[in-house]
Design an enzyme around this catalytic site. Structure first.
Site, PDB file in Angstrom:
ATOM      1  N   ASP A  72       0.837  -1.197   0.000  1.00 22.35           N
ATOM      2  CA  ASP A  72       0.000   0.000   0.000  1.00 22.35           C
ATOM      3  C   ASP A  72       0.878   1.255   0.000  1.00 22.35           C
ATOM      4  OD1 ASP A  72      -2.799   1.028   0.438  1.00 22.35           O
ATOM      5  OD2 ASP A  72      -1.857   1.923   2.197  1.00 22.35           O
ATOM      6  N   GLU A  96       1.536  -0.557  -5.051  1.00 19.95           N
ATOM      7  CA  GLU A  96       0.528   0.451  -5.345  1.00 19.95           C
ATOM      8  C   GLU A  96       1.276   1.780  -5.348  1.00 19.95           C
ATOM      9  OE1 GLU A  96      -3.233   3.020  -3.837  1.00 19.95           O
ATOM     10  OE2 GLU A  96      -1.567   2.517  -2.560  1.00 19.95           O
TER      11      GLU A  96
HETATM   12  C1  GLC Z   1      -4.260   3.031  -0.648  1.00 21.06           C
HETATM   13  C2  GLC Z   1      -5.486   2.170  -0.480  1.00 21.06           C
HETATM   14  C3  GLC Z   1      -6.614   3.042  -0.061  1.00 21.06           C
HETATM   15  C4  GLC Z   1      -6.268   3.676   1.262  1.00 21.06           C
HETATM   16  C5  GLC Z   1      -4.945   4.413   1.176  1.00 21.06           C
HETATM   17  C6  GLC Z   1      -4.416   4.736   2.526  1.00 21.06           C
HETATM   18  O1  GLC Z   1      -4.393   3.962  -1.645  1.00 21.06           O
HETATM   19  O2  GLC Z   1      -5.743   1.474  -1.670  1.00 21.06           O
HETATM   20  O3  GLC Z   1      -7.820   2.342   0.027  1.00 21.06           O
HETATM   21  O4  GLC Z   1      -7.254   4.589   1.622  1.00 21.06           O
HETATM   22  O5  GLC Z   1      -3.958   3.630   0.571  1.00 21.06           O
HETATM   23  O6  GLC Z   1      -3.959   3.579   3.165  1.00 21.06           O
END
Ligand code: GLC
Length: 559
Positions: A216, A284
């Site tokens: 994440d 991500e």
């Molecule tokens: C990422 C996740 C999202 C979350 C953010 C903070 O973007 O996919 O859902 O709100 O991180 O952890």
């Protein structure tokens, strides 16, 4: 003779579990995202859980995916749907207990499915024991004195991705950084304790048997030295388009290198007859360009990085070709495959976002599955679920809604614009998180015996798994057919892509054994017959040496 074709004879052949097919299993894998709280509820509290997910694994095996990614199920106050973790080694009672996670992993492996779990290293919950202890907190999170005569102003001009300042003042008068909600304080990755703790957490889950991690905010852990001001309004518009002092800093790559070594140490078990399965990391990372994104998948870093440039591209032939070419070139330059994705829990579902309803969504999916590399599917897209755009405010839970910033999850402009422009709920994220309809006639459409934490639309019975199962014209059977064919056609997930001449608005490209045509226009286009139709996202007409591609369609042709 005129022939119409949508789906070929469905194939149900599944690859047997293949412990030996280990090296590079992820390079062409199709990975299904389970948003745990909205997938299947086994205990009737209205919230999906691990046992519910385990019970539905045979459905995923039959769908034909290779792996499952589970969103966070760890102990959490749920200020951001579990992305605010208070204990990384404990399952939140909402979702079950540790034994349920173990059983899920075992059951998945028994079905030949790999399991990826989420790891949230940029921030913890404010209820994490480290943050609760004022001494430890000041060492392991980002605290700074405020500006102004009495420290009453935030230390810099950074804004939270969810809106408002990225800083909150404590009772003691100093401020802490939170790129997301105030309940999600950012960790200080300059502190070796943080590195050690996360290495231990990764080992904990690897020892339990997980096949990898979705990392994440993989672009956020390191901030520019001195935490400089951006000095620019409208910061949200810059996210994903530029290198900001808090995102995509070069320093994050050192962390990913360490993690790769750790993952590799699990992948190489000496003395085993078959090569052990690789354990992977998927980033991500909202990077400003395909080239910056490719840095995350250099050979000594993570294995995959979601291609959000593709996700946010307009449904327009030129734009799609440009992003496909740029993505393939960038990842090829570092020897990695590209990781395609159209929907997830942070963006408006692509059926709604692309603005062309189900036909366009099905065409986009078939296009994605014809591209070389790996692909991620988001739960419910195989049912053709639309974004739910009329949720009443009282049921919404997305912290971005309460803080007023629709550019959810660090999504660049395109995703949020797409959201409002295409009838999404202003880009907030509850509308893509509405629980899955499994049957037409049970409470909450079979999601669980106790209702559903977000209301499901009244007409979702017809979109349920039960309603679509076995109907060759359904979106579910279309996904099954596409995934089955992708497995049968050797090399489709890998290999070369070469563009062929095509009329304006149409894309034609060759892949191993397949020619793919994509008509992005809203009207039919006639082409000389490209081959034998294998699978079409909408009925294609073949006659007298010509093919009529319906508007918003994708067709795979045998070469
Ligand atoms: C990422 C996740 C999202 C979350 C953010 C903070 O973007 O996919 O859902 O709100 O991180 O952890």
């Amino acid at each position: 003779m005129t022939q119409e074709l949508t789906s070929p004879t469905p194939t149900t052949a599944r690859r047997a579990p293949e412990p030996g097919r280990a090296a590079g299993w992820w390079r062409d894998a199709v990975i299904y995202q389970v948003y745990v709280r909205s997938f299947a509820d086994s205990d009737g509290d209205g919230i999906g859980d691990l046992r519910g997910a385990r019970e539905r694994l045979p459905y995923l095996a039959e769908l034909g995916v290779d792996a499952v990614w589970l969103t966070p199920f760890y102990a959490s106050p749920q200020a951001d749907g579990g992305y605010d973790v208070a204990d990384y080694r404990t399952v939140d009672p909402l979702f079950g207990e540790l034994r349920d996670a173990e059983e899920l992993i075992r059951a998945a492996h028994g079905l030949g499915l790999r399991v990826i779990v989420d790891i949230v290293p940029n921030h913890t919950s404010d209820r994490h024991p480290w943050f609760q202890d004022p001494e430890l907190a000041r060492q392991r999170y980002v605290f700074r004195p405020g500006k102004g005569a009495h420290g009453e102003l935030p230390p810099n001009d950074w804004e939270s991705v969810f809106g408002g300042p990225a800083w909150t003042r404590t009772d003691r008068g100093d401020w802490y950084l939170h790129l997301f909600a105030p309940e999600q304080p950012d960790l200080d990755w300059d502190n070796p304790d943080v590195h050690e703790e996360f290495a231990a957490i990764l080992r904990f889950w690897l020892d339990l048997g997980v096949d990898g991690f979705r990392v994440d905010v993989a672009h956020g852990m390191v901030k520019a030295a001195g935490l400089p001001d951006i000095g620019h309004g409208e910061q949200a518009k810059l996210i994903g388009n530029q290198v900001l002092p808090f995102f995509d800093q070069d320093g994050v790559h050192a962390i990913h290198r360490t993690w790769r070594r750790l993952l590799d140490s699990y992948s190489a078990v000496p003395g085993q007859g078959t090569p052990p399965a690789e354990r992977i990391g998927v980033a991500e990372a909202w990077a400003p360009s395909p080239e910056r994104l490719a840095l995350y998948v250099r050979p000594d870093e993570l294995h995959q990085a979601f291609n959000f440039q593709f996700l946010t591209a307009d449904w327009q032939a030129g734009a799609l070709r440009t992003v496909i070419d740029a993505s393939l070139a960038a990842t090829a330059s570092v020897g990695a495959p590209t990781t395609w994705v159209l929907s997830n829990h942070d963006v408006v579902r692509h059926r709604t976002r692309l603005g062309g309803g189900l036909p366009r969504a099905r065409a986009a999916t078939l296009l994605m599955l014809a591209l070389p590399g790996s692909a991620y599917l988001y739960q419910g897209e195989e049912l053709g679920l639309p974004e739910v755009t009329d949720l009443p405010d009282e049921v919404r839970q997305d912290p971005a809604f309460f803080r007023g910033r629709p550019a959810a999850g660090g999504a660049p402009d395109g995703a949020s614009d797409g959201a409002s422009g295409a009838g999404g709920q202003d880009g907030f994220r509850d509308g893509c998180r509405v629980p899955i309809p499994w049957t037409g006639d049970e409470p909450s459409y079979g999601f669980g015996p106790g209702g559903s934490w977000l209301p499901q639309p009244a007409d979702w019975g017809g979109l349920s798994v039960a309603a679509q199962h076995g109907d060759p014209s359904s979106t579910l059977e279309f996904y099954r057919a596409a995934l089955g064919l992708r497995r049968q056609l050797p090399g489709l997930g890998d290999g070369e892509l070469s563009w062929r001449p095509a009329p304006e608005g149409v894309l034609t490209f060759a892949r191993p054994g397949v020619l793919c045509t994509v008509n992005t226009l809203g009207r039919p286009v006639e082409l000389p017959l490209p081959g034998r139709p294998l699978l079409a996202s909408a009925p294609v007409t073949v006659r007298d040496g010509a093919a009529v591609l319906p508007g918003d369609s994708c067709v795979w042709w045998a070469l």
